[in-house]
Enzyme design. Structure first.
Site, PDB file in Angstrom:
ATOM      1  N   ARG A 170     120.717  -0.281  12.763  1.00  0.00           N
ATOM      2  CA  ARG A 170     121.127  -1.153  11.670  1.00  0.00           C
ATOM      3  C   ARG A 170     119.941  -2.062  11.349  1.00  0.00           C
ATOM      4  NH1 ARG A 170     122.231  -6.215  13.564  1.00  0.00           N
ATOM      5  NH2 ARG A 170     122.429  -6.432  15.827  1.00  0.00           N
ATOM      6  N   ARG A 174     120.706 -10.295   4.953  1.00  0.00           N
ATOM      7  CA  ARG A 174     121.480 -11.511   4.722  1.00  0.00           C
ATOM      8  C   ARG A 174     121.400 -11.897   3.250  1.00  0.00           C
ATOM      9  NH1 ARG A 174     118.908 -14.893   9.671  1.00  0.00           N
ATOM     10  NH2 ARG A 174     119.610 -13.536  11.375  1.00  0.00           N
ATOM     11  N   ARG A 247     105.871   2.393  25.215  1.00  0.00           N
ATOM     12  CA  ARG A 247     104.774   1.997  24.338  1.00  0.00           C
ATOM     13  C   ARG A 247     104.125   0.767  24.967  1.00  0.00           C
ATOM     14  NH1 ARG A 247     102.032   4.620  20.743  1.00  0.00           N
ATOM     15  NH2 ARG A 247     101.954   2.939  19.206  1.00  0.00           N
ATOM     16  N   ARG A 278     100.993  -7.684  14.283  1.00  0.00           N
ATOM     17  CA  ARG A 278     101.258  -9.088  13.957  1.00  0.00           C
ATOM     18  C   ARG A 278     100.173  -9.992  14.520  1.00  0.00           C
ATOM     19  NH1 ARG A 278     106.533 -10.827  17.648  1.00  0.00           N
ATOM     20  NH2 ARG A 278     105.724 -10.205  19.682  1.00  0.00           N
ATOM     21  N   GLU A 298      98.151  -8.326  17.916  1.00  0.00           N
ATOM     22  CA  GLU A 298      98.809  -7.340  18.775  1.00  0.00           C
ATOM     23  C   GLU A 298      98.563  -5.936  18.239  1.00  0.00           C
ATOM     24  OE1 GLU A 298     102.898  -8.006  19.601  1.00  0.00           O
ATOM     25  OE2 GLU A 298     102.591 -10.080  20.254  1.00  0.00           O
ATOM     26  N   TYR A 346     115.065  -2.585  27.106  1.00  0.00           N
ATOM     27  CA  TYR A 346     114.417  -3.761  26.529  1.00  0.00           C
ATOM     28  C   TYR A 346     115.388  -4.931  26.567  1.00  0.00           C
ATOM     29  CZ  TYR A 346     111.844  -6.906  23.579  1.00  0.00           C
ATOM     30  OH  TYR A 346     111.169  -8.006  23.116  1.00  0.00           O
ATOM     31  N   ASP A 348     115.975  -9.204  25.967  1.00  0.00           N
ATOM     32  CA  ASP A 348     115.532 -10.538  25.595  1.00  0.00           C
ATOM     33  C   ASP A 348     115.664 -11.429  26.823  1.00  0.00           C
ATOM     34  OD1 ASP A 348     114.854 -10.069  22.922  1.00  0.00           O
ATOM     35  OD2 ASP A 348     116.941 -10.280  22.260  1.00  0.00           O
TER      36      ASP A 348
END
Length: 366
Positions: A170, A174, A247, A278, A298, A346, A348
């Protein structure tokens, strides 16, 4: 003799070690790097706290996790509002009304929705077969071409039409003029950097840095009753079933003799031609007023043994491989596996803390 040998001084290992020592346990924490903190390590350069391994912005909707981490640091009010640079054109992320206004000149949410629906209808994709088709079927061709395609191809090192669609299940869209990327209730950066948090967590532990578990495995395993392992699970089992894929990243740091380089903490470069994904300008995480600035570019790259693994490639082949390693791990009586590498997932930061506290509860009952 230690109660626990904790392999890895990152967030999972540090939380577990802190909780274990609170319960009277003796912990030895080792790390192959020359510092504690794992990937949340911050290094002070010219009085600027530099996020050594990429931007880390703490965010959560879980008050218990927020209260937990706030016992170790005071957090500022930083809100993540990255921008995208596409060949000199600047767009807000995530996709919101500011993005749509800049892209199409629309003002109302209704007009933005119509534009996206028109482009999705024109594309005529009913059953997306790859990432490219999945993204276009969600947000249309313009957003895909300018803000998704190039960035994604650099990140994963493959053409978007060769990448599996599950990578973009997804996309946040917004229809408000709100640039808050995470939209979580609690968000900020620890004043003074993340390293200070880990130092407090490990205050009552013995720590050995520049210590590779696998080079000293036999000796280290004899020093503790149990192991908390936060490294790569396939390496723990000597790659018995094969190598899990990742990666990796290269970081290029520059100290610049200017007060303000890009005006934002994070700027994504979404065209394919720019080699980096970035640029981070670290002083903006803490609203710095220093005369100089530090930026980090990066560069994504293919991972190979010896490189730092950052992003697991959770395709069918790797997930099946991990499942086989997980079956071995579940049979271990004296090893606790945790963190993104041991779980091949992964995370957070708030998720790592929650996972570590869950392991603590399973181990100690309270």
């Amino acid at each position: 003799m230690y109660d626990y040998l904790i392999v890895g001084a990152g967030l999972f290992g540090a939380v577990f070690a802190h909780e274990a020592t609170k319960r009277g346990k003796k912990c030895l924490v080792i790390d192959k790097r020359s510092h504690i903190g794992g990937n949340v390590y911050t290094e002070k350069i010219d009085e600027i706290n530099v996020h050594k391994y990429g931007a880390h912005i703490f965010h959560t909707n879980d008050k218990k996790i927020w209260d937990y981490v706030n016992q170790f640091a005071e957090f500022n009010r930083f809100t993540n509002a990255p921008i995208a640079n596409y060949k000199g054109e600047i767009y807000n992320l995530p996709f919101n009304m500011n993005t749509f206004n800049k892209l199409w000149g629309v003002i109302t949410p209704e007009d933005a929705k119509k534009k996206i629906e028109e482009q999705k209808k024109t594309a005529g994709i009913t059953e997306p077969k790859n990432l490219e088709e999945q993204a276009i079927s969600l947000v249309g061709i313009d957003l895909y071409k300018k803000l998704i395609k190039g960035y994604t191809e650099k990140q994963w090192g493959r053409p978007a039409n060769e990448l599996p669609k599950f990578i973009i299940k997804r996309l946040p869209v917004r229809y408000t003029y709100d640039n808050n990327y995470f939209n979580d209730k609690y968000q900020g950066i620890p004043i003074g950097g993340y390293t200070a948090i880990i130092e407090k967590m490990l205050k009552k532990c013995d720590i050995r840095l520049n210590t590779d578990f696998f080079q000293n495995r036999d000796e280290l395993e004899k020093e503790a009753n149990k192991i908390v392992f936060t490294g790569m699970i396939d390496e723990f089992y000597k790659y018995r079933f094969g190598v899990l894929e990742y990666r990796s990243l290269n970081f290029d740091n520059e100290i610049l003799d200017v007060e303000n380089y890009q005006g934002n903490a994070v700027v994504n470069y979404t065209d394919r031609e720019t080699p980096y994904t970035r640029i981070i300008e670290h002083k903006h995480f803490e609203f710095g007023k220093q005369e100089k600035t530090v930026i980090t570019k990066e560069y994504p790259k293919e991972w190979k043994k010896g490189d730092e693994p950052y992003y697991p490639i959770n395709n069918e082949r790797n997930n099946e491989l991990y499942r086989r390693y997980k079956e071995l791990a579940n049979k271990e009586e004296n090893v606790i596996f945790g963190g993104r590498l041991a779980n091949y997932k992964y995370y957070d930061m708030h998720q790592v803390i929650a996972s570590a506290l869950k392991s603590v509860k399973e181990e100690f009952g309270v």
